[in-house]
Design a protein around this motif. Structure first.
Motif, PDB file in Angstrom:
ATOM      1  N   PRO A   1     -32.172  51.439  45.987  1.00  0.00           N
ATOM      2  CA  PRO A   1     -32.087  52.891  45.798  1.00  0.00           C
ATOM      3  C   PRO A   1     -32.550  53.283  44.400  1.00  0.00           C
ATOM      4  O   PRO A   1     -32.564  52.468  43.477  1.00  0.00           O
TER       5      PRO A   1
ATOM      6  N   TRP B   1     -31.760  57.938  47.449  1.00  0.00           N
ATOM      7  CA  TRP B   1     -33.060  57.407  47.854  1.00  0.00           C
ATOM      8  C   TRP B   1     -34.079  58.541  47.797  1.00  0.00           C
ATOM      9  O   TRP B   1     -33.875  59.605  48.391  1.00  0.00           O
TER      10      TRP B   1
ATOM     11  N   ARG C   1     -42.765  54.430  46.465  1.00  0.00           N
ATOM     12  CA  ARG C   1     -41.532  55.158  46.207  1.00  0.00           C
ATOM     13  C   ARG C   1     -41.790  56.190  45.118  1.00  0.00           C
ATOM     14  O   ARG C   1     -42.841  56.186  44.476  1.00  0.00           O
TER      15      ARG C   1
END
Length: 323
Positions: A79, A189, A113
């Motif tokens: 995360p 997240w 990400r």
């Protein structure tokens, strides 16, 4: 169980009207830490769960991951931010170590990400061994702590007496291991939803969300106000270091430290809300902490509720153990 379902749950950043008060609180924590970030609301959100354990129980050393992705593809994705909110003042402290695990797959194969939002301030370690900084957070009702979601962390039970000594529990005559350790956990997240985490669907089990949106007001000490101490073998506190070692078995070896709460099993999720996955591969965590010097400085036999220890060479490590 009555307080912990033994799994984790998802609420998306695009949810406008959360159904339960815990989802409402989780989204308030999300906004506190990610409100100024750039992210895709459809694929961002929070993984949340509760932990209720006896005050003398462990939370084993572990890295939070998308365990579904790890099981399916071998990726170790963490995360963006991990958080702990304490709802009691007994039990072991949370220790957060600025060390990360080495990816099992090449970096370029990890799914993309968010990079637009900086991580929690701090010197995030880039090697899986050698701990330069350890952060200590003792339970206190209403206290909220956040840290880099890649860091190794746990709550070793043998540190609970260190918290209770001279602290609130001792003052009340409750001893080191009285009552339950209640925490509310939220992992943030960004641009990724963990594969095996699903929304809460058990109607009537949780209090419904209130009419007013929750706005989290940051309380407690800021990062700049947390006591920071240096420890080295040649420093002034070298003769007052308390040394601890925890041996960790691989994730698939040995028995779980805590029995999983009742509830339907879910493959590849966190092993249980009570017993997160351990640092795998057969590792040992070794730390030397300046607890005696800190007690003398604070007075009354107490430790600070929060402190960060900068560890000199040889005072902190996460090392593989030969089988």
């Amino acid at each position: 169980g009555e307080y912990s379902a033994g799994e984790t749950f998802w609420v998306g950043a695009d949810v406008e009207e959360p159904a339960t008060v815990l989802e409402q609180l989780a989204l308030a924590i999300f906004r506190l830490h990610a409100g100024r970030c750039t992210f895709d609301r459809a694929t961002s959100g929070v993984e949340w769960w509760t932990q209720v354990i006896d005050a003398d129980d462990d939370i084993g050393w572990h890295w939070d991951r998308d365990y579904g992705l790890e099981a399916d593809a071998g990726f170790q994705l963490h995360p963006h931010v991990a958080t702990v909110t304490y709802l009691s003042d007994v039990g072991a402290p949370t220790l957060m170590l600025e060390t990360t695990e080495e990816p099992e797959e090449p970096e370029e194969r990890v799914p993309p990400r968010a990079l637009a939002c900086p991580r929690v301030p701090g010197n995030a370690a880039t090697k899986p061994i050698g701990v330069q900084v350890a952060h200590w957070s003792a339970p206190s009702i209403g206290k909220h702590v956040s840290f880099d979601g890649r860091w190794l962390h746990g709550a070793p039970a043998d540190l609970a007496p260190e918290v209770a000594q001279g602290g609130a529990s001792a003052a009340k005559g409750e001893g080191a291991f009285a009552g339950k350790r209640f925490t509310f956990l939220v992992n943030i997240w960004l641009n990724h939803r963990p594969r095996s985490v699903v929304p809460w669907t058990l109607k009537g089990r949780l209090r419904a969300a209130g009419d007013r949106p929750l706005a989290w007001t940051a309380g407690g000490p800021s990062e700049d106000e947390v006591k920071r101490v240096k420890a080295s073998v040649s420093g002034e506190v070298s003769d007052e270091l308390r040394r601890f070692t925890w041996e960790l078995e691989g994730e698939d070896d040995g028995e779980e430290e805590e029995e999983e709460e009742e509830g339907p099993p879910k493959p590849a999720t966190k092993a249980s809300a009570q017993a997160p996955k351990k640092a795998g591969g057969g590792h040992a965590v070794a730390l030397a902490l300046p607890l005696t010097a800190l007690r003398r400085e604070v007075g009354g036999g107490r430790l600070p509720l929060s402190f960060s220890a900068e560890l000199g060479p040889g005072l902190g490590s996460v090392a593989a153990v030969a089988s």
